[in-house]
Design a protein around this motif. Structure first.
Motif, PDB file in Angstrom:
ATOM      1  N   ASN A  22       6.745  17.522  11.037  1.00  0.00           N
ATOM      2  CA  ASN A  22       7.336  16.562  10.118  1.00  0.00           C
ATOM      3  C   ASN A  22       6.355  15.424   9.852  1.00  0.00           C
ATOM      4  O   ASN A  22       6.214  14.969   8.715  1.00  0.00           O
ATOM      5  CB  ASN A  22       8.647  16.028  10.687  1.00  0.00           C
ATOM      6  N   PHE A  23       5.650  14.968  10.897  1.00  0.00           N
ATOM      7  CA  PHE A  23       4.651  13.909  10.750  1.00  0.00           C
ATOM      8  C   PHE A  23       3.549  14.354   9.790  1.00  0.00           C
ATOM      9  O   PHE A  23       3.126  13.608   8.923  1.00  0.00           O
ATOM     10  CB  PHE A  23       4.060  13.564  12.115  1.00  0.00           C
ATOM     11  N   GLU A  26       4.860  14.264   6.225  1.00  0.00           N
ATOM     12  CA  GLU A  26       4.945  12.887   5.721  1.00  0.00           C
ATOM     13  C   GLU A  26       3.562  12.343   5.396  1.00  0.00           C
ATOM     14  O   GLU A  26       3.383  11.637   4.405  1.00  0.00           O
ATOM     15  CB  GLU A  26       5.641  11.991   6.742  1.00  0.00           C
ATOM     16  N   ASN A  27       2.589  12.656   6.216  1.00  0.00           N
ATOM     17  CA  ASN A  27       1.225  12.212   5.972  1.00  0.00           C
ATOM     18  C   ASN A  27       0.683  12.845   4.684  1.00  0.00           C
ATOM     19  O   ASN A  27       0.083  12.170   3.849  1.00  0.00           O
ATOM     20  CB  ASN A  27       0.336  12.571   7.160  1.00  0.00           C
ATOM     21  N   ALA A  29       2.469  14.029   2.165  1.00  0.00           N
ATOM     22  CA  ALA A  29       3.221  13.486   1.029  1.00  0.00           C
ATOM     23  C   ALA A  29       2.713  12.096   0.653  1.00  0.00           C
ATOM     24  O   ALA A  29       2.568  11.776  -0.537  1.00  0.00           O
ATOM     25  CB  ALA A  29       4.709  13.445   1.353  1.00  0.00           C
ATOM     26  N   ALA A  30       2.415  11.258   1.642  1.00  0.00           N
ATOM     27  CA  ALA A  30       1.905   9.912   1.356  1.00  0.00           C
ATOM     28  C   ALA A  30       0.548   9.982   0.656  1.00  0.00           C
ATOM     29  O   ALA A  30       0.292   9.258  -0.311  1.00  0.00           O
ATOM     30  CB  ALA A  30       1.798   9.101   2.642  1.00  0.00           C
ATOM     31  N   ALA A  56       1.677   8.443   7.854  1.00  0.00           N
ATOM     32  CA  ALA A  56       2.883   9.222   7.553  1.00  0.00           C
ATOM     33  C   ALA A  56       3.966   8.319   6.978  1.00  0.00           C
ATOM     34  O   ALA A  56       4.412   7.385   7.632  1.00  0.00           O
ATOM     35  CB  ALA A  56       3.387   9.917   8.802  1.00  0.00           C
ATOM     36  N   GLY A  57       4.343   8.581   5.753  1.00  0.00           N
ATOM     37  CA  GLY A  57       5.417   7.829   5.125  1.00  0.00           C
ATOM     38  C   GLY A  57       5.068   6.401   4.755  1.00  0.00           C
ATOM     39  O   GLY A  57       5.966   5.614   4.459  1.00  0.00           O
ATOM     40  N   GLU A  58       3.792   6.052   4.724  1.00  0.00           N
ATOM     41  CA  GLU A  58       3.423   4.660   4.484  1.00  0.00           C
ATOM     42  C   GLU A  58       2.062   4.563   3.797  1.00  0.00           C
ATOM     43  O   GLU A  58       1.110   5.217   4.199  1.00  0.00           O
ATOM     44  CB  GLU A  58       3.376   3.926   5.822  1.00  0.00           C
TER      45      GLU A  58
END
Length: 116
Positions: A22-23, A26-27, A29-30, A56-58
């Motif tokens: 999942n991490f 997210e990485n 996708a960011a 990730a996510g940021e």
């Protein structure tokens, strides 16, 4: 001199593996979102657009004036980035969001499902 690592049998390694996957998602996708909204970031010298930290996510724009530019209602020069806008991620969303979703779906097909 060596050392030994003992794994606690009570630790759910499957759950850790799922969280790591999942991490990574997210990485990915960011990073993809940054690439997609990049043309919407106001640019004069390029420092605001290029001085970022992606986790990730940021996505963090590290220039001191980034917050001011992001929340301003100014008209930006369109010389380098014709789509330049304040709140660049929101401005990019109507035209780029489907591309992000497609990229993430393609990533998942390559890497396999997150939760098995």
């Amino acid at each position: 001199m060596g050392f030994t690592i003992k794994v606690n049998p009570k630790i759910n390694t499957n759950l850790i593996s799922k969280r790591l996957k999942n991490f990574r998602l997210e990485n990915y996708a960011a990073k993809e979102w940054y690439k997609l909204y990049y043309p919407f970031i106001p640019m004069r010298t390029g420092r605001l657009a290029k001085n970022v930290t992606i986790r990730a996510g940021e996505i963090v724009h590290r220039m001191r004036y980034a917050r001011f530019v992001y929340f301003s209602n100014r008209k930006f020069k369109k010389t380098f980035h014709p789509l330049a806008s304040s709140r660049w991620d929101i401005a990019a969303r109507p035209t780029r969001w489907k591309k992000l979703i497609a990229a993430v779906q393609k990533y998942l097909k390559r890497k396999g499902p997150i939760f098995k």
